[in-house]
Write an enzyme that holds these catalytic residues in place. Structure first.
Site, PDB file in Angstrom:
ATOM      1  N   ASP A  86      39.849  48.752  38.599  1.00  0.00           N
ATOM      2  CA  ASP A  86      38.416  48.660  38.849  1.00  0.00           C
ATOM      3  C   ASP A  86      38.109  48.610  40.346  1.00  0.00           C
ATOM      4  O   ASP A  86      37.480  47.680  40.815  1.00  0.00           O
ATOM      5  CB  ASP A  86      37.914  47.395  38.115  1.00  0.00           C
ATOM      6  CG  ASP A  86      36.427  47.172  38.253  1.00  0.00           C
ATOM      7  OD1 ASP A  86      35.680  48.162  38.211  1.00  0.00           O
ATOM      8  OD2 ASP A  86      36.015  46.011  38.428  1.00  0.00           O
ATOM      9  N   GLU A 332      47.280  41.890  35.514  1.00  0.00           N
ATOM     10  CA  GLU A 332      46.865  42.206  34.158  1.00  0.00           C
ATOM     11  C   GLU A 332      47.698  43.289  33.484  1.00  0.00           C
ATOM     12  O   GLU A 332      47.154  44.270  32.962  1.00  0.00           O
ATOM     13  CB  GLU A 332      45.376  42.573  34.129  1.00  0.00           C
ATOM     14  CG  GLU A 332      44.493  41.440  34.638  1.00  0.00           C
ATOM     15  CD  GLU A 332      43.019  41.627  34.324  1.00  0.00           C
ATOM     16  OE1 GLU A 332      42.626  42.739  33.946  1.00  0.00           O
ATOM     17  OE2 GLU A 332      42.264  40.646  34.424  1.00  0.00           O
ATOM     18  N   TYR A 385      36.923  35.794  31.969  1.00  0.00           N
ATOM     19  CA  TYR A 385      35.525  36.205  32.109  1.00  0.00           C
ATOM     20  C   TYR A 385      34.675  35.771  30.911  1.00  0.00           C
ATOM     21  O   TYR A 385      33.738  36.474  30.540  1.00  0.00           O
ATOM     22  CB  TYR A 385      35.454  37.723  32.333  1.00  0.00           C
ATOM     23  CG  TYR A 385      35.978  38.099  33.709  1.00  0.00           C
ATOM     24  CD1 TYR A 385      35.152  38.057  34.814  1.00  0.00           C
ATOM     25  CD2 TYR A 385      37.317  38.438  33.890  1.00  0.00           C
ATOM     26  CE1 TYR A 385      35.630  38.364  36.086  1.00  0.00           C
ATOM     27  CE2 TYR A 385      37.807  38.734  35.156  1.00  0.00           C
ATOM     28  CZ  TYR A 385      36.958  38.698  36.248  1.00  0.00           C
ATOM     29  OH  TYR A 385      37.433  38.980  37.507  1.00  0.00           O
ATOM     30  N   GLU A 421      41.132  34.650  38.659  1.00  0.00           N
ATOM     31  CA  GLU A 421      39.864  35.391  38.750  1.00  0.00           C
ATOM     32  C   GLU A 421      38.871  34.772  37.786  1.00  0.00           C
ATOM     33  O   GLU A 421      39.228  34.447  36.644  1.00  0.00           O
ATOM     34  CB  GLU A 421      40.018  36.861  38.300  1.00  0.00           C
ATOM     35  CG  GLU A 421      40.652  37.771  39.301  1.00  0.00           C
ATOM     36  CD  GLU A 421      40.754  39.224  38.798  1.00  0.00           C
ATOM     37  OE1 GLU A 421      39.925  39.650  37.955  1.00  0.00           O
ATOM     38  OE2 GLU A 421      41.670  39.913  39.251  1.00  0.00           O
TER      39      GLU A 421
HETATM   40  C1  GCB Z   1      39.613  41.941  36.210  1.00  0.00           C
HETATM   41  C2  GCB Z   1      40.404  42.737  37.173  1.00  0.00           C
HETATM   42  C3  GCB Z   1      39.599  43.146  38.395  1.00  0.00           C
HETATM   43  C4  GCB Z   1      38.187  43.567  37.978  1.00  0.00           C
HETATM   44  C5  GCB Z   1      37.524  42.378  37.321  1.00  0.00           C
HETATM   45  C6  GCB Z   1      36.111  42.710  36.838  1.00  0.00           C
HETATM   46  O1  GCB Z   1      40.139  41.259  35.378  1.00  0.00           O
HETATM   47  O2  GCB Z   1      41.604  42.132  37.565  1.00  0.00           O
HETATM   48  O3  GCB Z   1      40.259  44.192  39.038  1.00  0.00           O
HETATM   49  O4  GCB Z   1      37.440  44.041  39.046  1.00  0.00           O
HETATM   50  O5  GCB Z   1      38.265  41.968  36.209  1.00  0.00           O
HETATM   51  O6  GCB Z   1      35.149  42.502  37.576  1.00  0.00           O
HETATM   52  O7  GCB Z   1      35.978  43.221  35.733  1.00  0.00           O
END
Ligand code: GCB
Length: 509
Positions: A86, A332, A385, A421
């Site tokens: 991403d 990941e 997330y 993250e």
């Molecule tokens: C993740 C990835 C990262 C993305 C992020 C997102 O888990 O490691 O590269 O940019 O989520 O914002 O979706």
């Protein structure tokens, strides 16, 4: 330059490079974020104009790190590159190219390791050189300009002790220098190099990450090398700005998501006392499973070899930085797949054989109960997330999921857990009450909710917010002109969340 050996060194070319000098092929390299060098002496005409040509190719396939593939749609549409990460896949020469000269005998590499003890420190050093065998080596340790230890020897390795000494760490980034010289029989210096180093230990013990024997909690953000004016091109003021912003918020660390950053970033981290989880460019392994790198009983040996080669290149480049406290071997990967165990057993073993002094981790996205690789690493790193990609807008539920999830990781492996993250896309200047997704208020509430859960769990050893600043990605319905999870905009102005983090991490309003 005349009579000297002349070298060309590229800081980074994404992804493959072929280099010609005056029409003759000098070298080639594969791996987008690491340096390579070659001797060009016999290719060059000193005092005349020379032509340097570089062919750059950013296509990815199933054997590159990161993997990707070129898809040829039926019906004659243009082929396109499918990527499994991403961030925008900038092509080009991203970092400096140096032309430099040495004598016939020159230093190529220095490895420095320190072992602090009561009252004195042992510094072991190893030199690699090229050309004729020097008569002797002189190695000095400098504390500013004062020589605190010195040896002259015929060996390429040795140990020096001195004391008292000062430890390196956040808030006290004290650096020493090691100066290595190659000498001829008359005592003339054939080559010399001076390398900074710091004295610190890092270890994982029980549920704790220890720096210099004391528990440390990592506070910070992940970054990208990305700026609206220069893309991924090296921009020294930006590096200074970003690390200053981290420190302004009270952060003590960052991860080089998802590839090795410029050497200048690592040098500045040493000087500012920031702790770094240094990540190799293995992002998105097996992501879509179309051409898996690992399946039960079969591991793609070519990908694995590239992966290990790039980790070695990363180790060689960054091994002497005190700021580097851990290696992340992937972001990941599909660690829930059976084939991942064989693959990562080899990857982690390679990293450990190169460097027994630093913890190794990979950054997981799998669920704790499905992961198969956590036993291989020293501490668990997870990206989460909840409240964004799932439980949208439901921060109450997100908190429950996060708590349960982190506990499962800890119960399963009995190792410290780092939240590598977590974040929410936020359009700067968009305000809503009550907080809704994409608003600045929601980003603050999201981070506050996560912080409450993290503060309850004593096996959590750190939090890295995704992301320091907004960054460019491919276009998609999930992206509002790039990824907006920055706590700063792409131009590095703060959203409300940056002020919130500053309050949390410094205790200052
Ligand atoms: C993740 C990835 C990262 C993305 C992020 C997102 O888990 O490691 O590269 O940019 O989520 O914002 O979706």
């Amino acid at each position: 330059w005349a009579g000297k050996r002349i070298w060309l060194r590229f800081g980074a070319v994404n992804y493959r490079a072929t280099v010609w000098v005056n029409g003759r092929k000098l070298t080639e390299w594969e791996g987008g974020h690491l340096p390579f060098a070659a001797e060009a002496t016999s290719f060059l005409r000193v005092g005349e104009e020379n032509t340097l040509a570089v062919k750059v190719n950013n296509l990815l396939d199933w054997t590159t790190i990161p993997p990707g593939r070129v898809v040829k749609p039926p019906g004659g549409e243009k082929p396109r590159l499918e990527q499994y990460f991403d961030f925008f896949h900038y092509a080009g020469i991203h970092r400096s190219v140096h032309l430099y000269a040495t004598g016939p005998t020159c230093l190529h590499d220095i490895t420095i390791r320190t072992r602090p003890m009561a009252g004195k420190v042992l510094v072991s050093w190893t030199l690699e050189h090229d050309g004729e065998e020097p008569y002797r080596r002189r190695v000095r340790i400098l504390d500013h300009e004062e020589v605190v230890a010195e040896v002259e020897t015929a060996e390429n390795q040795g140990e020096l002790a001195f004391g008292p000494y000062r430890l390196w760490g956040p808030g006290h980034p004290y650096l020493y220098r090691l100066r290595a010289e190659l000498l001829d029989g008359a005592g003339r210096v054939l080559d010399s190099y001076t390398e900074d180093f710091g004295i610190r230990t890092v270890a994982v013990e029980g549920d704790r990450l220890l720096l210099n024997g004391e528990p440390v909690y990592l506070k910070g953000c992940c970054r990208h090398e990305d700026f609206h004016l220069v893309g991924r091109g090296l921009h020294l003021p930006l590096i200074q700005k970003d690390l200053n912003l981290l420190r302004w918020m009270g952060a003590n660390s960052f991860r080089t998501s998802h590839y090795p950053y410029a050497e200048e970033t690592m040098m500045l981290a040493d000087r500012l006392g920031l702790l770094v989880i240094d990540e190799c460019p293995a992002v998105g392994l097996n992501a879509w499973g179309a051409f898996p790198v690992f399946v039960p009983g079969r591991v793609d040996e070519k990908t694995l070899a590239t992966h290990c080669r790039l980790m070695e290149a990363l180790y060689r480049r960054d091994k002497n930085h005190p700021s580097v406290i851990a290696w992340s071997v992937a972001n990941e990967p599909a660690s829930e797949e059976e084939g991942a165990v064989e693959y990562f057993t080899k990857v982690v073993a390679t990293m450990r054989s190169l460097d027994p002094t630093r913890p190794v981790t990979f950054v997981a996205s799998a669920a704790a109960e499905q992961d198969r690789c956590g036993h291989l690493v020293d501490f668990i790193s997870v990206n989460r997330y909840f409240g964004w990609y799932t439980e949208e807008g439901r921060l109450d539920l997100a908190a429950e999921r996060l708590r349960a999830d982190l506990r499962r990781w800890h119960e399963r492996y009995g190792k410290p857990v780092m939240l590598t993250e977590f974040g929410a896309d936020t359009v700067a200047g968009l305000h809503t009450l009550p907080p809704q997704m994409f608003s600045e208020e929601y980003q603050v509430e999201f981070l506050r909710t996560y912080a409450r859960v993290l503060d309850e769990l004593d096996f959590v050893v750190g939090e890295h917010v995704w992301n320091l600043a907004d960054f460019m990605t491919n276009q998609s319905i999930r992206r509002v002109v790039g990824n907006r999870k920055g706590v700063f905009t792409r131009e590095r102005q703060p959203k409300m969340a940056a002020h919130y983090l500053r309050e949390r991490w410094t205790g200052q309003k």
